[in-house]
Design an enzyme around this catalytic site. Structure first.
Site, PDB file in Angstrom:
ATOM      1  N   GLY A   9      -9.639  14.216  -2.942  1.00 42.13           N
ATOM      2  CA  GLY A   9     -10.130  12.841  -2.882  1.00 42.13           C
ATOM      3  C   GLY A   9     -10.787  12.570  -1.534  1.00 42.13           C
ATOM      4  N   GLY A  12     -13.463   9.486  -0.865  1.00 49.57           N
ATOM      5  CA  GLY A  12     -13.085   8.079  -0.954  1.00 49.57           C
ATOM      6  C   GLY A  12     -13.025   7.420   0.414  1.00 49.57           C
ATOM      7  N   ILE A  36     -13.776  14.904  -7.089  1.00 52.29           N
ATOM      8  CA  ILE A  36     -14.331  15.105  -8.432  1.00 52.29           C
ATOM      9  C   ILE A  36     -15.849  14.933  -8.420  1.00 52.29           C
ATOM     10  CG2 ILE A  36     -14.043  12.698  -9.206  1.00 52.29           C
ATOM     11  CD1 ILE A  36     -12.752  14.314 -11.799  1.00 52.29           C
ATOM     12  N   ARG A  37     -16.361  14.351  -7.330  1.00 54.35           N
ATOM     13  CA  ARG A  37     -17.822  14.189  -7.161  1.00 54.35           C
ATOM     14  C   ARG A  37     -18.164  14.515  -5.722  1.00 54.35           C
ATOM     15  NH1 ARG A  37     -18.023   9.272  -4.207  1.00 54.35           N
ATOM     16  NH2 ARG A  37     -15.936   8.405  -4.273  1.00 54.35           N
ATOM     17  N   TYR A 143      -0.983  -0.212 -10.799  1.00 51.41           N
ATOM     18  CA  TYR A 143      -1.094   0.583  -9.570  1.00 51.41           C
ATOM     19  C   TYR A 143       0.233   0.580  -8.812  1.00 51.41           C
ATOM     20  CZ  TYR A 143      -2.899   1.496  -4.774  1.00 51.41           C
ATOM     21  OH  TYR A 143      -3.133   1.963  -3.511  1.00 51.41           O
ATOM     22  N   LYS A 147       2.685   3.678  -7.835  1.00 51.46           N
ATOM     23  CA  LYS A 147       3.028   4.014  -6.451  1.00 51.46           C
ATOM     24  C   LYS A 147       4.548   3.995  -6.247  1.00 51.46           C
ATOM     25  CE  LYS A 147      -0.948   4.960  -4.646  1.00 51.46           C
ATOM     26  NZ  LYS A 147      -1.240   6.336  -4.211  1.00 51.46           N
TER      27      LYS A 147
END
Ligand code: AKB
Length: 313
Positions: A9, A12, A36-37, A143, A147
């Site tokens: 990640g 981000g 992922i990108r 979310y 968490k």
């Protein structure tokens, strides 16, 4: 020489700055960025990068073996506002990515894990002011539920399998290099961009919604300090409370007014108001201060100055 690190990640909001800082500290070739990108040019050109799906255990294991990775920072997650729209996707990403990394550590394929938790672990029944480390936790968002569950699993893997996992409960994070995406505290970044572009901002939270926040430099410093601390100092293996500053949108607008006198804020609260109302206003981070020496540097005024100076370019 530092053993190789994998950041999952990395493109981000936190991952980008963490990648830059760890590359400066430990050498670019020792810090493998993955997402992922693909990310922005600066990140892509600053060192090794792998396209990687955080929910794919075999793909992560391949990268870990190939680069002989020692530590993983798992920064991939779906944040609070987006998670309300896609509950199952959020649960799948937020939980499976964590299990993948915890299981790699359990099987001794890596030796240390960083995993971010959030103030979202708290809920409407939690004491709002100076929220302590250990208190009522009944998160009311998808979310927050992910968490809080993640925290329980981190502690479990530490106790049962000796996994060296470390975590902080990030407040809303303010940064200029990469935009946040899909969070409830995102207004505190958008506001600076809009103030410079349009001289005005329509806020999706009410004027008096006080939330815990932190400037990104502080968050990165906390993360790396925690990871560098000797294991025996880390008593909390769920996740540490971490405080920087607290303010309302109205106070933030005032701090911008000191630099941009005509700046105007208006308010159009949406579904994110309910999420914000369920979170603390301020955080007690005594354990982080006492156990590994945490101390924030940035207040609202300093943050506003840094943000406006850097975004102006
Ligand atoms: C969000 O708003 O969802 C995040 C967080 C507080 O974890 N920034």
């Amino acid at each position: 020489m530092h053993k190789p690190i994998l950041i999952i990640g990395a493109c981000g909001q936190i991952g980008t700055e963490l990648t830059f800082e760890l590359r400066t500290k430990y050498g670019a070739e020792n810090v493998i960025a993955s997402d992922i990108r693909e990310g922005g040019d600066a990140l892509m050109q600053s060192g090794p990068f792998e396209l990687l799906d955080a929910t794919n255990y075999a793909a992560i294991e391949d990268v870990v073996m190939h680069y002989e990775i020692d530590e993983v920072y798992l920064m991939a997650a779906m944040l609070s506002a987006t998670a309300e729209k896609f509950p199952m996707r959020a649960w799948n990403l937020n939980m499976n990515s964590l299990f993948n990394v915890l299981n790699l550590a359990k099987d001794k394929k890596i030796s240390k894990v960083f995993w971010p938790s959030s103030i979202a672990v708290f809920g409407p029944n939690t004491p709002k002011n100076n929220t302590p480390q250990n208190t009522i936790m009944e998160p009311s968002t998808v979310y927050g539920i992910s968490k809080q569950s993640g925290e329980r699993w981190c502690e479990y893997y530490h106790k049962k399998y000796g996994v060296d996992v470390r975590s902080v409960r990030y407040p809303g994070l303010i940064s200029w290099k990469t935009m946040p995406g899909g969070g409830t505290t995102d207004y505190a970044v958008e506001i600076y961009h809009e103030a410079l572009k349009k001289g005005a901002y329509e806020c999706f939270l009410k004027s008096d919604t006080e939330l815990p926040m932190m400037y990104m430099d502080d968050a990165i410093r906390a993360t790396i300090n925690l990871m560098e601390s000797p294991s025996e100092q880390i008593k909390v293996r769920s996740s540490y409370n971490l405080a920087g500053m607290n303010f309302t949108p109205e106070q933030m607008a005032k701090s911008i007014n000191a630099h941009i006198p005509g700046f105007e804020i208006s308010y159009a609260p949406d579904f994110r108001q309910e999420i914000a109302d369920s979170w603390p206003s301020s955080i007690d981070d005594t354990e982080a201060r006492n156990e590994w020496g945490w101390k924030p540097k940035f207040n609202l005024e300093q943050t506003t100055k840094e943000m406006l100076d850097n975004l102006k370019g």
